[in-house]
Design an enzyme around this catalytic site. Structure first.
Site, PDB file in Angstrom:
ATOM      1  N   ASP A  54      62.025  -2.362 -30.738  1.00 29.03           N
ATOM      2  CA  ASP A  54      61.621  -1.403 -29.744  1.00 29.03           C
ATOM      3  C   ASP A  54      61.735  -2.077 -28.451  1.00 29.03           C
ATOM      4  O   ASP A  54      60.857  -1.507 -27.697  1.00 29.03           O
ATOM      5  CB  ASP A  54      60.276  -1.097 -30.333  1.00 29.03           C
ATOM      6  CG  ASP A  54      59.935  -0.382 -31.696  1.00 29.03           C
ATOM      7  OD1 ASP A  54      60.971   0.285 -31.855  1.00 29.03           O
ATOM      8  OD2 ASP A  54      59.024  -0.285 -32.236  1.00 29.03           O
ATOM      9  N   HIS A  80      59.506  -7.553 -35.053  1.00 30.44           N
ATOM     10  CA  HIS A  80      58.164  -7.473 -34.455  1.00 30.44           C
ATOM     11  C   HIS A  80      57.291  -7.007 -35.494  1.00 30.44           C
ATOM     12  O   HIS A  80      57.695  -6.326 -36.546  1.00 30.44           O
ATOM     13  CB  HIS A  80      58.070  -6.913 -33.282  1.00 30.44           C
ATOM     14  CG  HIS A  80      58.040  -5.471 -33.164  1.00 30.44           C
ATOM     15  ND1 HIS A  80      59.343  -4.683 -33.607  1.00 30.44           N
ATOM     16  CD2 HIS A  80      57.189  -4.296 -33.015  1.00 30.44           C
ATOM     17  CE1 HIS A  80      59.089  -3.218 -33.204  1.00 30.44           C
ATOM     18  NE2 HIS A  80      57.735  -3.187 -33.096  1.00 30.44           N
ATOM     19  N   ASP A  88      55.665   0.287 -38.838  1.00 33.50           N
ATOM     20  CA  ASP A  88      57.181   0.745 -39.219  1.00 33.50           C
ATOM     21  C   ASP A  88      58.301   0.112 -39.223  1.00 33.50           C
ATOM     22  O   ASP A  88      59.373   0.223 -39.177  1.00 33.50           O
ATOM     23  CB  ASP A  88      57.186   2.008 -38.395  1.00 33.50           C
ATOM     24  CG  ASP A  88      57.242   1.749 -36.760  1.00 33.50           C
ATOM     25  OD1 ASP A  88      56.523   0.712 -36.351  1.00 33.50           O
ATOM     26  OD2 ASP A  88      58.225   2.415 -36.040  1.00 33.50           O
ATOM     27  N   HIS A  89      58.205  -1.471 -38.965  1.00 34.61           N
ATOM     28  CA  HIS A  89      59.076  -2.452 -38.845  1.00 34.61           C
ATOM     29  C   HIS A  89      58.875  -3.243 -40.107  1.00 34.61           C
ATOM     30  O   HIS A  89      59.838  -4.077 -40.285  1.00 34.61           O
ATOM     31  CB  HIS A  89      59.118  -3.075 -37.699  1.00 34.61           C
ATOM     32  CG  HIS A  89      59.721  -2.260 -36.437  1.00 34.61           C
ATOM     33  ND1 HIS A  89      60.673  -2.140 -35.917  1.00 34.61           N
ATOM     34  CD2 HIS A  89      58.847  -1.209 -36.106  1.00 34.61           C
ATOM     35  CE1 HIS A  89      60.628  -1.117 -35.100  1.00 34.61           C
ATOM     36  NE2 HIS A  89      59.580  -0.551 -34.940  1.00 34.61           N
ATOM     37  N   HIS A 107      56.671  -5.154 -25.551  1.00 39.31           N
ATOM     38  CA  HIS A 107      56.182  -4.092 -26.482  1.00 39.31           C
ATOM     39  C   HIS A 107      55.013  -4.858 -27.207  1.00 39.31           C
ATOM     40  O   HIS A 107      54.175  -4.081 -27.588  1.00 39.31           O
ATOM     41  CB  HIS A 107      57.495  -3.503 -27.068  1.00 39.31           C
ATOM     42  CG  HIS A 107      57.149  -2.697 -28.250  1.00 39.31           C
ATOM     43  ND1 HIS A 107      56.801  -1.330 -27.901  1.00 39.31           N
ATOM     44  CD2 HIS A 107      57.152  -2.755 -29.689  1.00 39.31           C
ATOM     45  CE1 HIS A 107      56.565  -0.653 -29.090  1.00 39.31           C
ATOM     46  NE2 HIS A 107      56.773  -1.550 -30.301  1.00 39.31           N
ATOM     47  N   HIS A 141      54.859  -4.626 -36.209  1.00 41.32           N
ATOM     48  CA  HIS A 141      54.490  -2.944 -36.344  1.00 41.32           C
ATOM     49  C   HIS A 141      54.911  -2.580 -37.522  1.00 41.32           C
ATOM     50  O   HIS A 141      55.963  -2.854 -38.154  1.00 41.32           O
ATOM     51  CB  HIS A 141      55.144  -2.175 -35.174  1.00 41.32           C
ATOM     52  CG  HIS A 141      54.459  -2.147 -33.783  1.00 41.32           C
ATOM     53  ND1 HIS A 141      54.930  -1.914 -32.456  1.00 41.32           N
ATOM     54  CD2 HIS A 141      53.062  -2.763 -33.373  1.00 41.32           C
ATOM     55  CE1 HIS A 141      54.060  -1.916 -31.557  1.00 41.32           C
ATOM     56  NE2 HIS A 141      52.888  -2.720 -32.156  1.00 41.32           N
ATOM     57  N   HIS A 161      64.642   3.357 -32.999  1.00 37.92           N
ATOM     58  CA  HIS A 161      64.518   4.694 -33.171  1.00 37.92           C
ATOM     59  C   HIS A 161      65.362   5.516 -32.460  1.00 37.92           C
ATOM     60  O   HIS A 161      66.167   5.165 -31.490  1.00 37.92           O
ATOM     61  CB  HIS A 161      63.062   4.649 -32.217  1.00 37.92           C
ATOM     62  CG  HIS A 161      61.979   4.400 -32.760  1.00 37.92           C
ATOM     63  ND1 HIS A 161      61.256   5.049 -33.910  1.00 37.92           N
ATOM     64  CD2 HIS A 161      61.452   3.101 -32.713  1.00 37.92           C
ATOM     65  CE1 HIS A 161      60.147   4.259 -34.196  1.00 37.92           C
ATOM     66  NE2 HIS A 161      60.127   3.128 -33.743  1.00 37.92           N
TER      67      HIS A 161
HETATM   68 ZN    ZN Z   1      56.950  -1.291 -32.422  1.00 33.81          ZN
END
Ligand code: ZN
Length: 255
Positions: free
Chosen positions: A129, A53, A57-58, A109, A55, A167
């Site tokens: 996530d 996805h 941090d990905h 999410h 985001h 995570h």
């Molecule tokens: Zn995320």
């Protein structure tokens, strides 16, 4: 033979590293330095990147990784992730280091969220996530009903599926799960094991679908045990799984 290991990133992210011979594929690289270090230390060549996805941090490492290796980037149908070279949706299948992965759409999410499932003798799931060990992602873009349906689809995968989430949130998730279901003995055992692992600075993941079904409140919204536990605490609202999920998710958001 595919070997899979976590590359810790940021405070609590895991970038999963899949290796076969000297070839490597990474899942959700949020930052480049730890990936580059892992490749160098292990003498691996980057062969591809999987994205779940949008985001940061990905996906944050995509420009830097693509600057050193012109490799395929598999990801969702979201033009915001410019670097994706092969866009995937439900029913698509990709071959990664000789292993087939089926693509599942798991919105909630985020709306673009997908997961990668490999069937066979040892099933594997990379779920970003969406599903966490003992918990699930926050519902940022979808609705609770959407997230509940996505989690139910993951819960229906083979019980021995190994779950590789993005995570290390397990201790906090299990603390919440124990507040929801104080009498769940499988959950109490899992919390003890997870504490031991974290004390040794070891990852608590991957987990497995059967363990999540026994201990993760977000996969247990249709069970009598979870509903009784909520009811005893005066927190049971609604009859449908989606309504119970919405209640538990809202509680966790303020826990
Ligand atoms: Zn995320």
């Amino acid at each position: 033979m595919l070997s899979i290991s976590p590359i810790p990133a940021f405070n609590d992210n895991y970038i999963w590293l899949l290796e076969k011979a000297s070839q490597a594929v990474v899942v959700d690289p949020g930052e480049a330095p730890p990936v580059l270090r892992a490749l160098e230390e292990r003498g691996l060549q980057l062969a591809g990147i999987l994205i779940t996805h949008h985001h940061f941090d990905h996906v944050g490492a995509l420009p830097e990784l693509l600057a050193i290796a012109d490799v395929p980037v598999w990801g969702p149908h979201n033009p915001a992730i410019e670097q994706v070279s092969q866009r995937l949706g439900a029913g698509d299948r990709v071959t990664v280091l000789g292993h087939d992965f089926d693509v599942l759409e798991v919105p909630g999410h985020t709306l673009d969220h997908i997961a990668y499932f490999h069937g066979g003798e040892q099933p594997l799931l990379f779920c970003g996530d969406t599903l966490f060990a003992g918990g699930c992602g926050r519902v940022f873009e979808g609705t609770p009903a959407m997230m509940h349906a996505s989690l139910q689809a993951l819960a229906a995968l083979p019980q021995n599926t190994l779950v590789y989430c993005a995570h290390e949130y397990t201790l906090a998730n299990l603390a919440f799960a124990r507040a929801v279901e104080p009498d769940n003995s499988a959950l109490a055992q899992r919390a003890t094991r997870a504490q031991e692992l974290r004390q040794r600075n070891e990852p608590t993941v991957p987990s497995s679908i059967d363990l999540e079904l026994a201990t993760n409140p977000f996969l247990r919204c249709n069970t009598t045990a979870l509903r009784n536990a909520l009811s005893q605490q005066g927190r049971l609202e609604g009859d449908s799984g989606a309504e119970v999920f919405a209640t538990v998710r809202a509680w966790k958001d303020h826990f």
